[in-house]
Write a protein that holds these residues in place. Structure first.
Motif, PDB file in Angstrom:
ATOM      1  N   GLU A  91      18.676  28.523   8.497  1.00  0.00           N
ATOM      2  CA  GLU A  91      18.808  29.761   9.097  1.00  0.00           C
ATOM      3  C   GLU A  91      18.844  30.811   8.238  1.00  0.00           C
ATOM      4  OE1 GLU A  91      19.644  30.740  12.477  1.00  0.00           O
ATOM      5  OE2 GLU A  91      19.382  28.402  13.106  1.00  0.00           O
ATOM      6  N   TYR A  92      19.339  30.916   7.150  1.00  0.00           N
ATOM      7  CA  TYR A  92      19.461  32.073   6.014  1.00  0.00           C
ATOM      8  C   TYR A  92      18.237  32.303   5.782  1.00  0.00           C
ATOM      9  CZ  TYR A  92      20.370  34.187   1.496  1.00  0.00           C
ATOM     10  OH  TYR A  92      20.470  35.073   0.289  1.00  0.00           O
ATOM     11  N   GLY A  93      17.211  31.609   5.677  1.00  0.00           N
ATOM     12  CA  GLY A  93      15.999  31.874   5.297  1.00  0.00           C
ATOM     13  C   GLY A  93      15.012  32.687   6.553  1.00  0.00           C
ATOM     14  N   LEU A  94      15.675  32.452   7.627  1.00  0.00           N
ATOM     15  CA  LEU A  94      15.020  33.157   8.806  1.00  0.00           C
ATOM     16  C   LEU A  94      15.703  34.391   8.902  1.00  0.00           C
ATOM     17  CD1 LEU A  94      14.862  30.274  11.439  1.00  0.00           C
ATOM     18  CD2 LEU A  94      13.118  31.074   9.886  1.00  0.00           C
ATOM     19  N   LEU A  95      16.720  34.842   8.431  1.00  0.00           N
ATOM     20  CA  LEU A  95      17.364  36.098   8.621  1.00  0.00           C
ATOM     21  C   LEU A  95      17.025  37.123   7.824  1.00  0.00           C
ATOM     22  CD1 LEU A  95      20.977  35.089   9.168  1.00  0.00           C
ATOM     23  CD2 LEU A  95      19.448  36.039  10.902  1.00  0.00           C
ATOM     24  N   VAL A  96      16.634  38.389   8.252  1.00  0.00           N
ATOM     25  CA  VAL A  96      16.276  39.536   7.293  1.00  0.00           C
ATOM     26  C   VAL A  96      17.242  40.510   7.588  1.00  0.00           C
ATOM     27  CG1 VAL A  96      14.597  41.259   7.252  1.00  0.00           C
ATOM     28  CG2 VAL A  96      13.867  38.882   7.500  1.00  0.00           C
ATOM     29  N   GLU A  97      17.700  41.144   6.693  1.00  0.00           N
ATOM     30  CA  GLU A  97      18.679  42.323   6.637  1.00  0.00           C
ATOM     31  C   GLU A  97      17.897  43.442   7.516  1.00  0.00           C
ATOM     32  OE1 GLU A  97      20.031  43.863   2.909  1.00  0.00           O
ATOM     33  OE2 GLU A  97      20.397  41.763   2.120  1.00  0.00           O
ATOM     34  N   GLY A  98      18.852  43.746   8.760  1.00  0.00           N
ATOM     35  CA  GLY A  98      18.472  44.844   9.508  1.00  0.00           C
ATOM     36  C   GLY A  98      17.851  44.086  10.852  1.00  0.00           C
ATOM     37  N   ASP A  99      18.118  42.798  11.115  1.00  0.00           N
ATOM     38  CA  ASP A  99      17.707  42.131  12.265  1.00  0.00           C
ATOM     39  C   ASP A  99      18.786  42.386  13.179  1.00  0.00           C
ATOM     40  OD1 ASP A  99      15.338  40.993  11.384  1.00  0.00           O
ATOM     41  OD2 ASP A  99      16.130  38.929  11.162  1.00  0.00           O
ATOM     42  N   PHE A 100      18.384  42.747  14.632  1.00  0.00           N
ATOM     43  CA  PHE A 100      19.304  42.687  15.730  1.00  0.00           C
ATOM     44  C   PHE A 100      19.248  41.475  16.455  1.00  0.00           C
ATOM     45  CE2 PHE A 100      19.019  47.113  14.678  1.00  0.00           C
ATOM     46  CZ  PHE A 100      20.290  47.508  14.580  1.00  0.00           C
ATOM     47  N   GLY A 101      20.357  41.023  17.216  1.00  0.00           N
ATOM     48  CA  GLY A 101      20.375  39.930  17.916  1.00  0.00           C
ATOM     49  C   GLY A 101      21.716  39.475  18.371  1.00  0.00           C
ATOM     50  N   LYS A 102      21.588  38.297  19.161  1.00  0.00           N
ATOM     51  CA  LYS A 102      22.980  37.688  19.720  1.00  0.00           C
ATOM     52  C   LYS A 102      23.309  36.679  18.429  1.00  0.00           C
ATOM     53  CE  LYS A 102      23.298  37.445  23.985  1.00  0.00           C
ATOM     54  NZ  LYS A 102      24.304  38.286  24.383  1.00  0.00           N
ATOM     55  N   LEU A 103      24.459  37.291  18.108  1.00  0.00           N
ATOM     56  CA  LEU A 103      25.426  36.323  17.214  1.00  0.00           C
ATOM     57  C   LEU A 103      26.169  35.341  17.884  1.00  0.00           C
ATOM     58  CD1 LEU A 103      26.250  35.419  14.428  1.00  0.00           C
ATOM     59  CD2 LEU A 103      27.990  37.253  14.627  1.00  0.00           C
ATOM     60  N   THR A 104      26.122  34.155  17.760  1.00  0.00           N
ATOM     61  CA  THR A 104      27.110  33.096  18.240  1.00  0.00           C
ATOM     62  C   THR A 104      28.141  32.296  17.336  1.00  0.00           C
ATOM     63  OG1 THR A 104      25.575  32.740  20.147  1.00  0.00           O
ATOM     64  CG2 THR A 104      27.422  31.249  20.042  1.00  0.00           C
ATOM     65  N   PHE A 105      29.288  32.427  17.387  1.00  0.00           N
ATOM     66  CA  PHE A 105      30.140  31.930  16.232  1.00  0.00           C
ATOM     67  C   PHE A 105      31.370  31.351  16.910  1.00  0.00           C
ATOM     68  CE2 PHE A 105      31.278  36.242  17.014  1.00  0.00           C
ATOM     69  CZ  PHE A 105      32.612  36.298  16.840  1.00  0.00           C
ATOM     70  N   GLY A 127      35.313  30.949  15.426  1.00  0.00           N
ATOM     71  CA  GLY A 127      36.006  31.280  14.337  1.00  0.00           C
ATOM     72  C   GLY A 127      35.309  31.629  13.213  1.00  0.00           C
ATOM     73  N   THR A 128      35.311  30.972  12.157  1.00  0.00           N
ATOM     74  CA  THR A 128      34.589  31.521  11.117  1.00  0.00           C
ATOM     75  C   THR A 128      33.349  30.469  10.806  1.00  0.00           C
ATOM     76  OG1 THR A 128      35.695  30.022   9.473  1.00  0.00           O
ATOM     77  CG2 THR A 128      36.306  32.123   9.814  1.00  0.00           C
ATOM     78  N   TRP A 129      32.957  29.589  11.756  1.00  0.00           N
ATOM     79  CA  TRP A 129      31.767  28.767  12.097  1.00  0.00           C
ATOM     80  C   TRP A 129      30.611  29.564  12.553  1.00  0.00           C
ATOM     81  CZ3 TRP A 129      34.754  24.232  14.462  1.00  0.00           C
ATOM     82  CH2 TRP A 129      35.542  23.569  13.645  1.00  0.00           C
ATOM     83  N   PHE A 130      29.317  29.719  11.970  1.00  0.00           N
ATOM     84  CA  PHE A 130      28.253  30.258  12.346  1.00  0.00           C
ATOM     85  C   PHE A 130      27.699  29.024  13.608  1.00  0.00           C
ATOM     86  CE2 PHE A 130      23.608  30.247  12.047  1.00  0.00           C
ATOM     87  CZ  PHE A 130      23.374  31.550  12.362  1.00  0.00           C
ATOM     88  N   LYS A 131      27.388  29.781  14.543  1.00  0.00           N
ATOM     89  CA  LYS A 131      26.566  28.497  15.415  1.00  0.00           C
ATOM     90  C   LYS A 131      25.198  28.994  15.621  1.00  0.00           C
ATOM     91  CE  LYS A 131      30.209  26.370  17.112  1.00  0.00           C
ATOM     92  NZ  LYS A 131      30.219  25.067  16.950  1.00  0.00           N
ATOM     93  N   SER A 132      24.703  30.318  15.889  1.00  0.00           N
ATOM     94  CA  SER A 132      23.330  30.643  15.940  1.00  0.00           C
ATOM     95  C   SER A 132      23.114  32.117  15.778  1.00  0.00           C
ATOM     96  CB  SER A 132      22.590  30.045  17.201  1.00  0.00           C
ATOM     97  OG  SER A 132      23.150  30.922  18.367  1.00  0.00           O
ATOM     98  N   PHE A 133      21.946  32.465  15.721  1.00  0.00           N
ATOM     99  CA  PHE A 133      21.607  34.044  15.680  1.00  0.00           C
ATOM    100  C   PHE A 133      20.102  33.983  16.360  1.00  0.00           C
ATOM    101  CE2 PHE A 133      19.759  38.145  14.077  1.00  0.00           C
ATOM    102  CZ  PHE A 133      20.775  38.894  14.701  1.00  0.00           C
ATOM    103  N   ASP A 134      20.167  34.699  17.551  1.00  0.00           N
ATOM    104  CA  ASP A 134      18.735  34.880  18.283  1.00  0.00           C
ATOM    105  C   ASP A 134      18.263  36.439  18.288  1.00  0.00           C
ATOM    106  OD1 ASP A 134      18.858  32.153  19.130  1.00  0.00           O
ATOM    107  OD2 ASP A 134      20.182  32.841  20.446  1.00  0.00           O
ATOM    108  N   ARG A 135      17.300  36.472  17.536  1.00  0.00           N
ATOM    109  CA  ARG A 135      16.791  37.986  17.348  1.00  0.00           C
ATOM    110  C   ARG A 135      16.447  38.448  18.631  1.00  0.00           C
ATOM    111  NH1 ARG A 135      14.822  35.047  14.180  1.00  0.00           N
ATOM    112  NH2 ARG A 135      15.512  35.347  11.911  1.00  0.00           N
ATOM    113  N   SER A 136      16.763  39.771  18.921  1.00  0.00           N
ATOM    114  CA  SER A 136      16.263  40.470  19.880  1.00  0.00           C
ATOM    115  C   SER A 136      14.687  40.645  19.992  1.00  0.00           C
ATOM    116  CB  SER A 136      16.926  41.892  20.056  1.00  0.00           C
ATOM    117  OG  SER A 136      18.213  41.813  20.145  1.00  0.00           O
ATOM    118  N   ARG A 137      14.002  40.678  21.046  1.00  0.00           N
ATOM    119  CA  ARG A 137      12.532  40.645  21.136  1.00  0.00           C
ATOM    120  C   ARG A 137      12.139  42.118  21.336  1.00  0.00           C
ATOM    121  NH1 ARG A 137      11.736  36.010  19.440  1.00  0.00           N
ATOM    122  NH2 ARG A 137      12.704  34.343  20.702  1.00  0.00           N
TER     123      ARG A 137
END
Length: 131
Positions: free
Chosen positions: A105-119, A121-131
């Protein structure tokens, strides 16, 4: 005065007294530290498990990695033992949170990306980029 006949219970017993003293100081400290870390990790797990899973609009504001190293004493060089990945997200309210995430997941993220973060508590679940 001869070292062996120094009157200190004879011979090298000073070494054994010193070793026993250090053992009875270091061993309980080490066991106590391990118990403390297990309790702390289980509390974090319980807190996160009790939190709801949330999905919010967010922006990736930064990424970082933490590389754990293990030194080999006879060669005095470092060998990598693991990398932990983090990303900081800014939500619509302006609040920021840093979450640990898997390397893929870290490799797919780029600083400045917008999207829907699912978490949770402190657990990351997913990040879906806005189209």
């Amino acid at each position: 005065m001869d070292f062996v006949d120094s009157g200190f219970a004879g011979g090298m017993s000073w070494f054994f007294i010193l070793f026993n003293g250090m053992f009875f100081l270091v061993f309980p400290f080490t066991i106590g530290l391990m118990i403390f870390l297990v309790i702390r990790r289980s509390r974090t797990f319980s807190r996160n498990k009790a939190q709801p899973v949330l999905s919010v609009e967010a922006k990736v504001v930064s990424k970082r990695s933490d590389i754990a190293r293990r030194a080999r004493s006879h060669v005095n060089d470092f060998h990598y033992t693991g990398t932990t990945y983090y990303a900081a997200f800014e939500v619509e309210s302006g609040d920021r949170m840093e979450l640990e995430l898997p390397g893929d997941e870290y490799g797919l993220l780029v600083e400045g990306d917008f999207g829907k973060l699912t978490f949770q508590g402190t657990w990351f679940k997913s990040f879906d980029r806005s189209r």
